[in-house]
Design a protein around this motif. Structure first.
Motif, PDB file in Angstrom:
ATOM      1  N   ASN A  36     -34.574  41.322 108.158  1.00 49.88           N
ATOM      2  CA  ASN A  36     -35.319  40.100 108.443  1.00 49.88           C
ATOM      3  C   ASN A  36     -36.462  40.031 107.445  1.00 49.88           C
ATOM      4  O   ASN A  36     -37.354  40.858 107.461  1.00 49.88           O
ATOM      5  CB  ASN A  36     -35.844  40.123 109.879  1.00 49.88           C
ATOM      6  CG  ASN A  36     -36.629  38.876 110.225  1.00 49.88           C
ATOM      7  OD1 ASN A  36     -36.939  38.061 109.364  1.00 49.88           O
ATOM      8  ND2 ASN A  36     -36.946  38.727 111.487  1.00 49.88           N
ATOM      9  N   GLY A  37     -36.430  39.057 106.557  1.00 56.00           N
ATOM     10  CA  GLY A  37     -37.414  39.006 105.487  1.00 56.00           C
ATOM     11  C   GLY A  37     -38.303  37.785 105.504  1.00 56.00           C
ATOM     12  O   GLY A  37     -38.939  37.477 104.503  1.00 56.00           O
ATOM     13  N   GLN A  38     -38.356  37.088 106.628  1.00 54.90           N
ATOM     14  CA  GLN A  38     -39.124  35.848 106.676  1.00 54.90           C
ATOM     15  C   GLN A  38     -40.583  36.056 106.268  1.00 54.90           C
ATOM     16  O   GLN A  38     -41.111  35.324 105.445  1.00 54.90           O
ATOM     17  CB  GLN A  38     -39.044  35.244 108.073  1.00 54.90           C
ATOM     18  CG  GLN A  38     -39.546  33.833 108.137  1.00 54.90           C
ATOM     19  CD  GLN A  38     -39.089  33.140 109.398  1.00 54.90           C
ATOM     20  OE1 GLN A  38     -38.487  33.752 110.270  1.00 54.90           O
ATOM     21  NE2 GLN A  38     -39.373  31.869 109.503  1.00 54.90           N
ATOM     22  N   GLU A  39     -41.231  37.089 106.829  1.00 60.89           N
ATOM     23  CA  GLU A  39     -42.640  37.312 106.499  1.00 60.89           C
ATOM     24  C   GLU A  39     -42.826  37.928 105.116  1.00 60.89           C
ATOM     25  O   GLU A  39     -43.945  38.091 104.643  1.00 60.89           O
ATOM     26  CB  GLU A  39     -43.357  38.149 107.565  1.00 60.89           C
ATOM     27  CG  GLU A  39     -42.804  39.517 107.761  1.00 60.89           C
ATOM     28  CD  GLU A  39     -41.622  39.589 108.729  1.00 60.89           C
ATOM     29  OE1 GLU A  39     -41.109  40.697 108.882  1.00 60.89           O
ATOM     30  OE2 GLU A  39     -41.202  38.580 109.313  1.00 60.89           O
TER      31      GLU A  39
ATOM     32  N   ARG B 227     -40.082  47.372 111.025  1.00 61.66           N
ATOM     33  CA  ARG B 227     -38.990  46.662 110.354  1.00 61.66           C
ATOM     34  C   ARG B 227     -37.822  47.598 110.040  1.00 61.66           C
ATOM     35  O   ARG B 227     -36.670  47.206 110.042  1.00 61.66           O
ATOM     36  CB  ARG B 227     -39.527  46.044 109.062  1.00 61.66           C
ATOM     37  CG  ARG B 227     -38.511  45.293 108.254  1.00 61.66           C
ATOM     38  CD  ARG B 227     -39.109  44.687 106.991  1.00 61.66           C
ATOM     39  NE  ARG B 227     -40.053  43.638 107.340  1.00 61.66           N
ATOM     40  CZ  ARG B 227     -41.358  43.679 107.057  1.00 61.66           C
ATOM     41  NH1 ARG B 227     -41.879  44.700 106.431  1.00 61.66           N
ATOM     42  NH2 ARG B 227     -42.147  42.685 107.390  1.00 61.66           N
TER      43      ARG B 227
ATOM     44  N   GLY C 245     -41.268  36.510 102.474  1.00 62.28           N
ATOM     45  CA  GLY C 245     -40.930  35.436 101.548  1.00 62.28           C
ATOM     46  C   GLY C 245     -39.445  35.259 101.319  1.00 62.28           C
ATOM     47  O   GLY C 245     -39.040  34.617 100.358  1.00 62.28           O
ATOM     48  N   HIS C 246     -38.619  35.848 102.177  1.00 61.95           N
ATOM     49  CA  HIS C 246     -37.162  35.728 102.070  1.00 61.95           C
ATOM     50  C   HIS C 246     -36.622  35.194 103.400  1.00 61.95           C
ATOM     51  O   HIS C 246     -36.085  35.951 104.216  1.00 61.95           O
ATOM     52  CB  HIS C 246     -36.533  37.092 101.755  1.00 61.95           C
ATOM     53  CG  HIS C 246     -36.897  37.638 100.422  1.00 61.95           C
ATOM     54  ND1 HIS C 246     -36.128  37.450  99.311  1.00 61.95           N
ATOM     55  CD2 HIS C 246     -37.969  38.351 100.000  1.00 61.95           C
ATOM     56  CE1 HIS C 246     -36.692  38.030  98.265  1.00 61.95           C
ATOM     57  NE2 HIS C 246     -37.822  38.593  98.673  1.00 61.95           N
ATOM     58  N   PRO C 247     -36.752  33.875 103.642  1.00 60.84           N
ATOM     59  CA  PRO C 247     -36.388  33.317 104.942  1.00 60.84           C
ATOM     60  C   PRO C 247     -34.918  33.464 105.321  1.00 60.84           C
ATOM     61  O   PRO C 247     -34.578  33.427 106.499  1.00 60.84           O
ATOM     62  CB  PRO C 247     -36.786  31.840 104.829  1.00 60.84           C
ATOM     63  CG  PRO C 247     -36.875  31.568 103.374  1.00 60.84           C
ATOM     64  CD  PRO C 247     -37.236  32.864 102.717  1.00 60.84           C
ATOM     65  N   LEU C 248     -34.041  33.670 104.362  1.00 62.91           N
ATOM     66  CA  LEU C 248     -32.618  33.824 104.661  1.00 62.91           C
ATOM     67  C   LEU C 248     -32.219  35.278 104.873  1.00 62.91           C
ATOM     68  O   LEU C 248     -31.050  35.581 105.075  1.00 62.91           O
ATOM     69  CB  LEU C 248     -31.768  33.199 103.553  1.00 62.91           C
ATOM     70  CG  LEU C 248     -32.000  31.704 103.331  1.00 62.91           C
ATOM     71  CD1 LEU C 248     -31.160  31.202 102.160  1.00 62.91           C
ATOM     72  CD2 LEU C 248     -31.706  30.914 104.594  1.00 62.91           C
ATOM     73  N   GLY C 249     -33.179  36.176 104.815  1.00 61.92           N
ATOM     74  CA  GLY C 249     -32.904  37.598 104.995  1.00 61.92           C
ATOM     75  C   GLY C 249     -32.794  38.312 103.660  1.00 61.92           C
ATOM     76  O   GLY C 249     -32.714  37.691 102.604  1.00 61.92           O
TER      77      GLY C 249
END
Length: 114
Positions: free
Chosen positions: A36-39, A5, A41-45
């Motif tokens: 990129n924070g989808q995994e 990441r 818990g931050h789907p918007l980054g």
């Protein structure tokens, strides 16, 4: 450094210094491009991160030398009085983007046993 990441270079700007409840110094930084924070818990980054020195005897507010080795935390990390925030990775701060790209060091890097 230890995470795919964070394998590319991010531009970080200091937003504000943070004194953690245990007295250690940290920095809240904005990062570009956003992470990129989808995994996580931050789907918007993730546009900001909390950084603190990887080595207990170094102060992130004074930058003794570059690169500076840091723990990387989410901006909403739990700040407990008796512990450091949960780190999601560790990385390096360089003086310039060019240095980060070339991974040029102004001093010999420390190991975790020093």
């Amino acid at each position: 450094m230890d995470s795919e990441r964070f394998s590319s270079v991010f531009r970080c700007e200091v937003e504000r210094p943070i004194e953690l409840p245990n007295g250690h110094h940290a920095l809240m930084v904005s990062c570009d491009p956003p992470l990129n924070g989808q995994e996580l818990g931050h789907p918007l980054g993730i546009g900001g991160l909390l950084l603190w020195s990887r080595f207990a005897d170094e102060d992130l507010w004074t930058f003794p030398a570059f690169p500076h080795f840091v723990q990387i935390c989410l901006p909403d990390a739990e700040l407990r009085v008796d512990a450091m925030p949960t780190s999601i990775a560790w990385g390096e701060i360089y003086e310039t983007e060019a240095d980060a790209t070339a991974q040029e060091m102004s001093t010999r890097p420390r190991s975790s046993v020093e």
